[in-house]
Each structure stands twice: as structure tokens, then as C-alpha cells.
Scaffold this motif. Structure first.
Motif, short mmCIF file in Angstrom:
data_model
loop_
_atom_site.label_atom_id
_atom_site.label_comp_id
_atom_site.label_asym_id
_atom_site.label_seq_id
_atom_site.Cartn_x
_atom_site.Cartn_y
_atom_site.Cartn_z
N LYS A 187 1.01 -1.28 -0.20
CA LYS A 187 -0.29 0.11 -0.29
C LYS A 187 1.09 1.15 -0.39
O LYS A 187 0.41 2.37 -0.52
CB LYS A 187 -0.71 0.27 1.43
CG LYS A 187 -1.69 -0.67 0.97
CD LYS A 187 -2.74 -0.93 0.15
CE LYS A 187 -3.92 -1.57 0.15
NZ LYS A 187 -5.06 -1.42 -0.80
N ALA A 188 2.06 1.30 1.13
CA ALA A 188 2.76 2.91 1.14
C ALA A 188 3.57 2.67 -0.67
O ALA A 188 3.88 3.90 -0.87
CB ALA A 188 4.07 2.33 2.10
N ARG A 189 3.93 1.41 -0.97
CA ARG A 189 4.63 2.08 -2.64
C ARG A 189 3.25 2.44 -3.40
O ARG A 189 4.26 3.08 -4.32
CB ARG A 189 4.93 0.40 -2.93
CG ARG A 189 6.07 0.42 -4.64
CD ARG A 189 6.97 1.67 -4.44
NE ARG A 189 7.73 1.14 -2.89
CZ ARG A 189 9.39 1.33 -3.19
NH1 ARG A 189 9.45 1.20 -4.37
NH2 ARG A 189 9.83 0.33 -1.99
N GLU A 190 2.57 1.87 -3.62
CA GLU A 190 1.93 2.45 -4.74
C GLU A 190 1.07 4.06 -4.45
O GLU A 190 0.61 4.24 -5.09
CB GLU A 190 0.51 1.41 -4.39
CG GLU A 190 -1.08 1.52 -5.47
CD GLU A 190 -1.92 1.01 -5.99
OE1 GLU A 190 -2.57 1.24 -6.76
OE2 GLU A 190 -1.72 -0.42 -5.26
N LYS A 191 0.90 3.91 -2.49
CA LYS A 191 0.77 5.54 -2.74
C LYS A 191 1.49 6.51 -2.96
O LYS A 191 1.61 7.43 -3.38
CB LYS A 191 0.28 5.75 -1.50
CG LYS A 191 -0.39 6.45 -0.91
CD LYS A 191 -0.05 6.95 0.64
CE LYS A 191 -1.10 8.37 1.64
NZ LYS A 191 -1.24 8.59 2.90
N GLU A 192 2.71 6.08 -2.27
CA GLU A 192 3.98 6.88 -3.01
C GLU A 192 4.14 7.05 -4.81
O GLU A 192 4.32 7.87 -5.41
CB GLU A 192 5.46 6.18 -2.76
CG GLU A 192 6.82 6.55 -3.37
CD GLU A 192 8.32 5.61 -3.01
OE1 GLU A 192 8.79 5.36 -3.44
OE2 GLU A 192 7.62 5.48 -1.47
N ARG A 193 4.47 6.04 -6.02
CA ARG A 193 3.86 5.90 -7.43
C ARG A 193 2.40 6.40 -7.14
O ARG A 193 2.94 6.93 -8.62
CB ARG A 193 4.34 4.82 -7.61
CG ARG A 193 5.47 3.78 -7.34
CD ARG A 193 5.84 2.73 -8.51
NE ARG A 193 7.32 1.94 -7.72
CZ ARG A 193 7.79 1.12 -8.12
NH1 ARG A 193 6.40 -0.14 -8.22
NH2 ARG A 193 9.00 0.81 -8.14
N GLY A 194 1.60 6.11 -6.71
CA GLY A 194 0.25 6.38 -7.68
C GLY A 194 -0.18 5.39 -7.76
O GLY A 194 -1.26 6.02 -9.13
N PHE A 195 0.53 4.19 -8.57
CA PHE A 195 -0.46 3.62 -8.86
C PHE A 195 0.51 2.77 -8.76
O PHE A 195 1.52 2.28 -8.80
CB PHE A 195 -0.01 4.29 -11.13
CG PHE A 195 0.76 4.01 -11.62
CD1 PHE A 195 1.26 3.19 -12.16
CD2 PHE A 195 1.84 5.40 -11.11
CE1 PHE A 195 2.38 2.55 -12.57
CE2 PHE A 195 3.57 5.22 -11.95
CZ PHE A 195 3.41 4.28 -12.98
N ASN A 196 -0.22 1.71 -9.75
CA ASN A 196 0.28 0.27 -9.78
C ASN A 196 0.83 -0.49 -10.89
O ASN A 196 -0.25 -0.35 -12.23
CB ASN A 196 -0.83 -1.55 -9.20
CG ASN A 196 0.25 -2.50 -9.04
OD1 ASN A 196 1.10 -2.99 -10.35
ND2 ASN A 196 -0.72 -3.43 -7.99
N GLN A 197 2.27 -0.72 -11.35
CA GLN A 197 2.78 -0.64 -12.80
C GLN A 197 2.49 -2.14 -13.23
O GLN A 197 1.58 -1.59 -14.48
CB GLN A 197 4.33 -0.59 -12.93
CG GLN A 197 4.66 -1.84 -12.68
CD GLN A 197 5.36 -1.47 -10.95
OE1 GLN A 197 4.77 -0.57 -10.18
NE2 GLN A 197 6.26 -2.50 -9.82
N SER A 198 1.98 -2.67 -13.06
CA SER A 198 1.31 -4.44 -13.23
C SER A 198 -0.36 -4.18 -13.55
O SER A 198 -0.09 -4.97 -14.54
CB SER A 198 1.00 -5.03 -11.65
OG SER A 198 3.09 -5.57 -11.27
N HIS A 199 -1.29 -3.79 -12.63
CA HIS A 199 -2.09 -3.38 -13.02
C HIS A 199 -2.51 -2.37 -14.49
O HIS A 199 -2.96 -3.06 -15.65
CB HIS A 199 -2.93 -2.93 -12.39
CG HIS A 199 -4.22 -2.34 -11.61
ND1 HIS A 199 -5.27 -1.36 -11.18
CD2 HIS A 199 -5.47 -3.15 -12.84
CE1 HIS A 199 -6.24 -1.64 -11.70
NE2 HIS A 199 -6.63 -1.81 -12.76
N CYS A 200 -1.45 -1.52 -14.74
CA CYS A 200 -1.10 -0.30 -15.62
C CYS A 200 -1.02 -1.20 -16.87
O CYS A 200 -1.38 -1.36 -18.03
CB CYS A 200 -0.58 0.41 -15.74
SG CYS A 200 -1.58 1.66 -14.88
N ILE A 201 0.20 -1.93 -16.74
CA ILE A 201 0.17 -3.19 -18.06
C ILE A 201 -0.63 -4.16 -18.02
O ILE A 201 -1.00 -4.25 -19.16
CB ILE A 201 1.93 -4.18 -17.47
CG1 ILE A 201 3.02 -3.04 -17.34
CG2 ILE A 201 1.93 -5.02 -18.49
CD1 ILE A 201 4.44 -3.34 -16.68
N ALA A 202 -1.33 -4.59 -17.58
CA ALA A 202 -2.45 -5.89 -17.09
C ALA A 202 -3.30 -4.63 -18.58
O ALA A 202 -4.21 -5.49 -18.86
CB ALA A 202 -2.73 -6.37 -15.79
#
Length: 158
Positions: free
Chosen positions: A126-141
Motif C-alpha cells: 500500500k505504501a509503495r502504491e501510494k508513493e507511485r500513485g499507481f500499480n504498474q502491474s495493473h497498468c500493464i495488465a
């Protein structure tokens, strides 16, 4: 063509004239715009597509024990692919993630689209997703499976 699209294209053209886009891989000015927009065509052409049997022969058959039924790889992992992935992860390039996944879908063996199943992107802390603002795996999918009709279920893994 709607007026907003025309205005957007004019503004993008003006920005490219004043501040030409540079390739994130080789740092050269991009001479011709392609699907990824921030990777030049010569770098894009260097990305190697792997043979459809690669994952079975090189990965799954070598794992003992193996708890996976199937795994796919579209591109050979090299410096160009690594640079694009780092750009996606560390420069908050969620649009690049979707565009690169779409490019991968168009480049690779798409026989696995006919297989049944769900698409489950690997979650981030959760902290990493909040820091990035998105989940790259989800965007790629999303970019990869957008036109396949498969259901993307990011909530199934924690």
C-alpha cells in the motif's frame, strides 16, 4: 474530428517543435513519432520478441517443483526493456505502461488470449502504491488485455 482533438494535436506539435522529445533509452531526439512516443523507432526495433515456446523450455521445465501451469514472456529482457520498465516504475509513467503493454500485445504470440482464466496483476505494498500513485502491474495488465475481453481482477491477491 472534434475541435478539442485538433487543438490538442496543434499544441502537441508546437511543444515538440520547441522542446523535441528525447528517447528515454538512447537520449537522442525522436525523429519520427511511434506508438510509445518516448522511445525512438531504432531502439524500439532492437527489442527482441521471444519464441512462443521460450517460457515452457527456458523457465517452467527447469523449475522443480513447479506450481505454475502457464507463464508468458513477449520480449527478451535486455537493457532497452529494462530502461522502459524503470521509466514506468520510477518516473510515474502509467501511460507508458499501458502503451508498452499494448505494443507487447501487438508484437507477441497472442494464443493465450483464447485460454480461459482471469488476469491478476501482482499487487504492490500500500505504501509503495501510494508513493507511485499507481500499480504498474495493473497498468500493464490493462494495456495488454484491454481488447481481449478478459476480466482483470486486481483485488484477488494481497
Amino acid at each position: 474530428m472534434p475541435i478539442s482533438t485538433q487543438i490538442s494535436q496543434i499544441l502537441e506539435g508546437f511543444l515538440q517543435l520547441v522542446y523535441p522529445p528525447g528517447c528515454v533509452v538512447c537520449q537522442n531526439i525522436i525523429q519520427e513519432v511511434n506508438k510509445l512516443k518516448i522511445v525512438c523507432t531504432p531502439c524500439l526495433k532492437k527489442i527482441q520478441v521471444v519464441h512462443p515456446d521460450f517460457t515452457r523450455e527456458q523457465i517452467l521445465d527447469r523449475l522443480n517443483p513447479c506450481h505454475l501451469d502457464h507463464i508468458e514472456a513477449v520480449f527478451q529482457f535486455d537493457e532497452i526493456v529494462q530502461t522502459i520498465i524503470h521509466q514506468i516504475k520510477y518516473q510515474k509513467a502509467d501511460r507508458l505502461a499501458r502503451a508498452f503493454a499494448n505494443y507487447a500485445r501487438q508484437s507477441g504470440n497472442n494464443s493465450f488470449f483464447q485460454q480461459e482464466g482471469l488476469v491478476i496483476p501482482v499487487p504492490l505494498f500500500k505504501a509503495r502504491e501510494k508513493e507511485r500513485g499507481f500499480n504498474q502491474s495493473h497498468c500493464i495488465a490493462e494495456g495488454f488485455y484491454r481488447e481481449s475481453g478478459k476480466q482483470i481482477c486486481p483485488q484477488l491477491l494481497r
